[in-house]
Design a protein around this motif. Sequence first.
Motif, PDB file in Angstrom:
ATOM      1  N   ASP A  10       0.848  -1.185   0.000  1.00  0.00           N
ATOM      2  CA  ASP A  10       0.000   0.000   0.000  1.00  0.00           C
ATOM      3  C   ASP A  10       0.887   1.239   0.000  1.00  0.00           C
ATOM      4  O   ASP A  10       1.529   1.554   0.999  1.00  0.00           O
ATOM      5  CB  ASP A  10      -0.905  -0.018   1.233  1.00  0.00           C
ATOM      6  CG  ASP A  10      -1.866   1.156   1.293  1.00  0.00           C
ATOM      7  OD1 ASP A  10      -1.801   2.036   0.412  1.00  0.00           O
ATOM      8  OD2 ASP A  10      -2.682   1.197   2.226  1.00  0.00           O
ATOM      9  N   MET A  11       0.930   1.943  -1.102  1.00  0.00           N
ATOM     10  CA  MET A  11       1.814   3.111  -1.221  1.00  0.00           C
ATOM     11  C   MET A  11       1.445   4.222  -0.231  1.00  0.00           C
ATOM     12  O   MET A  11       2.254   5.087   0.040  1.00  0.00           O
ATOM     13  CB  MET A  11       1.811   3.645  -2.655  1.00  0.00           C
ATOM     14  CG  MET A  11       2.605   2.763  -3.613  1.00  0.00           C
ATOM     15  SD  MET A  11       4.315   2.458  -3.083  1.00  0.00           S
ATOM     16  CE  MET A  11       5.022   4.091  -3.231  1.00  0.00           C
ATOM     17  N   ASP A  32      -1.117  -3.100  10.776  1.00  0.00           N
ATOM     18  CA  ASP A  32      -1.299  -3.032   9.325  1.00  0.00           C
ATOM     19  C   ASP A  32      -0.568  -4.191   8.655  1.00  0.00           C
ATOM     20  O   ASP A  32       0.663  -4.276   8.703  1.00  0.00           O
ATOM     21  CB  ASP A  32      -0.769  -1.697   8.819  1.00  0.00           C
ATOM     22  CG  ASP A  32      -1.120  -1.422   7.371  1.00  0.00           C
ATOM     23  OD1 ASP A  32      -1.293  -2.392   6.605  1.00  0.00           O
ATOM     24  OD2 ASP A  32      -1.189  -0.245   7.002  1.00  0.00           O
ATOM     25  N   LYS A  33      -1.303  -5.067   8.015  1.00  0.00           N
ATOM     26  CA  LYS A  33      -0.721  -6.266   7.411  1.00  0.00           C
ATOM     27  C   LYS A  33       0.170  -5.949   6.203  1.00  0.00           C
ATOM     28  O   LYS A  33       0.950  -6.790   5.776  1.00  0.00           O
ATOM     29  CB  LYS A  33      -1.827  -7.231   7.014  1.00  0.00           C
ATOM     30  CG  LYS A  33      -2.530  -7.833   8.204  1.00  0.00           C
ATOM     31  CD  LYS A  33      -3.616  -8.771   7.750  1.00  0.00           C
ATOM     32  CE  LYS A  33      -4.368  -9.482   8.774  1.00  0.00           C
ATOM     33  NZ  LYS A  33      -4.635  -9.244  10.017  1.00  0.00           N
ATOM     34  N   ASP A  34       0.073  -4.755   5.647  1.00  0.00           N
ATOM     35  CA  ASP A  34       0.925  -4.379   4.516  1.00  0.00           C
ATOM     36  C   ASP A  34       2.395  -4.316   4.919  1.00  0.00           C
ATOM     37  O   ASP A  34       3.275  -4.480   4.082  1.00  0.00           O
ATOM     38  CB  ASP A  34       0.494  -3.033   3.938  1.00  0.00           C
ATOM     39  CG  ASP A  34      -0.854  -3.118   3.250  1.00  0.00           C
ATOM     40  OD1 ASP A  34      -1.146  -4.170   2.646  1.00  0.00           O
ATOM     41  OD2 ASP A  34      -1.617  -2.142   3.319  1.00  0.00           O
ATOM     42  N   PHE A  35       2.671  -4.106   6.177  1.00  0.00           N
ATOM     43  CA  PHE A  35       4.050  -4.054   6.647  1.00  0.00           C
ATOM     44  C   PHE A  35       4.631  -5.443   6.882  1.00  0.00           C
ATOM     45  O   PHE A  35       5.841  -5.604   6.950  1.00  0.00           O
ATOM     46  CB  PHE A  35       4.145  -3.239   7.947  1.00  0.00           C
ATOM     47  CG  PHE A  35       3.936  -1.769   7.753  1.00  0.00           C
ATOM     48  CD1 PHE A  35       4.975  -0.937   7.391  1.00  0.00           C
ATOM     49  CD2 PHE A  35       2.679  -1.206   7.931  1.00  0.00           C
ATOM     50  CE1 PHE A  35       4.778   0.416   7.209  1.00  0.00           C
ATOM     51  CE2 PHE A  35       2.474   0.149   7.762  1.00  0.00           C
ATOM     52  CZ  PHE A  35       3.528   0.965   7.389  1.00  0.00           C
ATOM     53  N   ALA A  36       3.779  -6.450   7.012  1.00  0.00           N
ATOM     54  CA  ALA A  36       4.230  -7.812   7.336  1.00  0.00           C
ATOM     55  C   ALA A  36       5.093  -8.434   6.243  1.00  0.00           C
ATOM     56  O   ALA A  36       5.954  -9.264   6.533  1.00  0.00           O
ATOM     57  CB  ALA A  36       3.023  -8.704   7.606  1.00  0.00           C
ATOM     58  N   ASP A  37       4.899  -8.035   5.002  1.00  0.00           N
ATOM     59  CA  ASP A  37       5.633  -8.626   3.880  1.00  0.00           C
ATOM     60  C   ASP A  37       7.027  -8.032   3.680  1.00  0.00           C
ATOM     61  O   ASP A  37       7.785  -8.526   2.854  1.00  0.00           O
ATOM     62  CB  ASP A  37       4.842  -8.456   2.585  1.00  0.00           C
ATOM     63  CG  ASP A  37       3.549  -9.238   2.584  1.00  0.00           C
ATOM     64  OD1 ASP A  37       3.461 -10.222   3.341  1.00  0.00           O
ATOM     65  OD2 ASP A  37       2.635  -8.862   1.831  1.00  0.00           O
ATOM     66  N   LEU A  38       7.347  -6.986   4.398  1.00  0.00           N
ATOM     67  CA  LEU A  38       8.627  -6.310   4.193  1.00  0.00           C
ATOM     68  C   LEU A  38       9.787  -7.095   4.803  1.00  0.00           C
ATOM     69  O   LEU A  38       9.656  -7.665   5.882  1.00  0.00           O
ATOM     70  CB  LEU A  38       8.601  -4.912   4.815  1.00  0.00           C
ATOM     71  CG  LEU A  38       7.616  -3.942   4.188  1.00  0.00           C
ATOM     72  CD1 LEU A  38       7.587  -2.666   4.997  1.00  0.00           C
ATOM     73  CD2 LEU A  38       7.991  -3.655   2.756  1.00  0.00           C
ATOM     74  N   SER A  39      10.890  -7.092   4.109  1.00  0.00           N
ATOM     75  CA  SER A  39      12.102  -7.752   4.607  1.00  0.00           C
ATOM     76  C   SER A  39      13.166  -6.688   4.846  1.00  0.00           C
ATOM     77  O   SER A  39      14.048  -6.483   4.020  1.00  0.00           O
ATOM     78  CB  SER A  39      12.599  -8.775   3.590  1.00  0.00           C
ATOM     79  OG  SER A  39      11.663  -9.788   3.410  1.00  0.00           O
TER      80      SER A  39
END
Length: 52
Positions: A10-11, A32-39
């Motif tokens: 999510d930009m 916020d689940k959009d942050f969960a994919d970040l490495s």
Amino acid sequence: MKGDMFKIRDMNDYPVLYTAILENVDVLITGDKDFADLSIEKPEILTPAAFF
């Protein structure tokens, strides 16, 4: 801000993470689940439950 330092689903969340990195935040607590994919190493991204 170009939005090309890292990919986030999510930009609209980009400024939040960008600011946390710029300010050298150690931990970002979010549901916020959009942050969960970040490495990324820093800030460490935790859910409120994981933080407690």
